[in-house]
Design a protein around this motif. Structure first.
Motif, PDB file in Angstrom:
ATOM      1  N   ALA A  55      -3.045   3.607   5.483  1.00  0.00           N
ATOM      2  CA  ALA A  55      -3.151   2.200   5.087  1.00  0.00           C
ATOM      3  C   ALA A  55      -1.868   1.449   5.423  1.00  0.00           C
ATOM      4  O   ALA A  55      -1.908   0.304   5.880  1.00  0.00           O
ATOM      5  N   ARG A  56      -0.720   2.094   5.218  1.00  0.00           N
ATOM      6  CA  ARG A  56       0.561   1.469   5.581  1.00  0.00           C
ATOM      7  C   ARG A  56       0.629   1.220   7.076  1.00  0.00           C
ATOM      8  O   ARG A  56       1.112   0.179   7.529  1.00  0.00           O
ATOM      9  N   VAL A 108       0.843  -1.196   0.000  1.00  0.00           N
ATOM     10  CA  VAL A 108       0.000   0.000   0.000  1.00  0.00           C
ATOM     11  C   VAL A 108       0.877   1.245   0.000  1.00  0.00           C
ATOM     12  O   VAL A 108       2.006   1.207   0.478  1.00  0.00           O
TER      13      VAL A 108
END
Length: 111
Positions: free
Chosen positions: A35-36, A30
């Protein structure tokens, strides 16, 4: 996320490496920071719960349950990419701990 074969391959690639490398690996899956971060915590939780790593700071293992240790990380984890400084945060005093890999033979690999 990952299937089991890919997860095992990732663990093999990460074994013996510090948490910064684990953070960098999230970019493969990602790009967006939030999101990471979610992916990193998923990975960290799984590694801890499977006993592949333990967390330590200044030569001492962190106390508390896996959930409590993860919460310490969540509370101090950088809120933005700029605060992460390309993973330098993992070496900052503010970071709650680093990875100690538990190898197949039971020996420990401190990072």
């Amino acid at each position: 996320m990952l299937n089991e074969d890919n997860f095992d391959d990732l663990c093999e690639a990460l074994e013996g490496r510090n948490l910064q490398v684990g953070w960098w690996s999230t970019e493969t899956f990602v790009n967006e920071y939030d999101a990471r971060t979610k992916y990193f915590f998923w990975l960290l939780e799984r590694l801890l719960k499977e006993g592949r790593i333990r967390l330590a700071k200044h030569g001492k293992f962190l106390e508390g349950s896996v959930d409590e240790q993860l919460e310490r990380f969540r509370q101090t984890f950088p809120k933005t990419e700029a605060e992460m400084e390309d993973g330098i945060w993992f070496f900052d005093e503010e970071c709650p701990g680093g990875a100690v890999w538990v190898l197949e033979d039971g020996s420990l690999e401190w990072t």
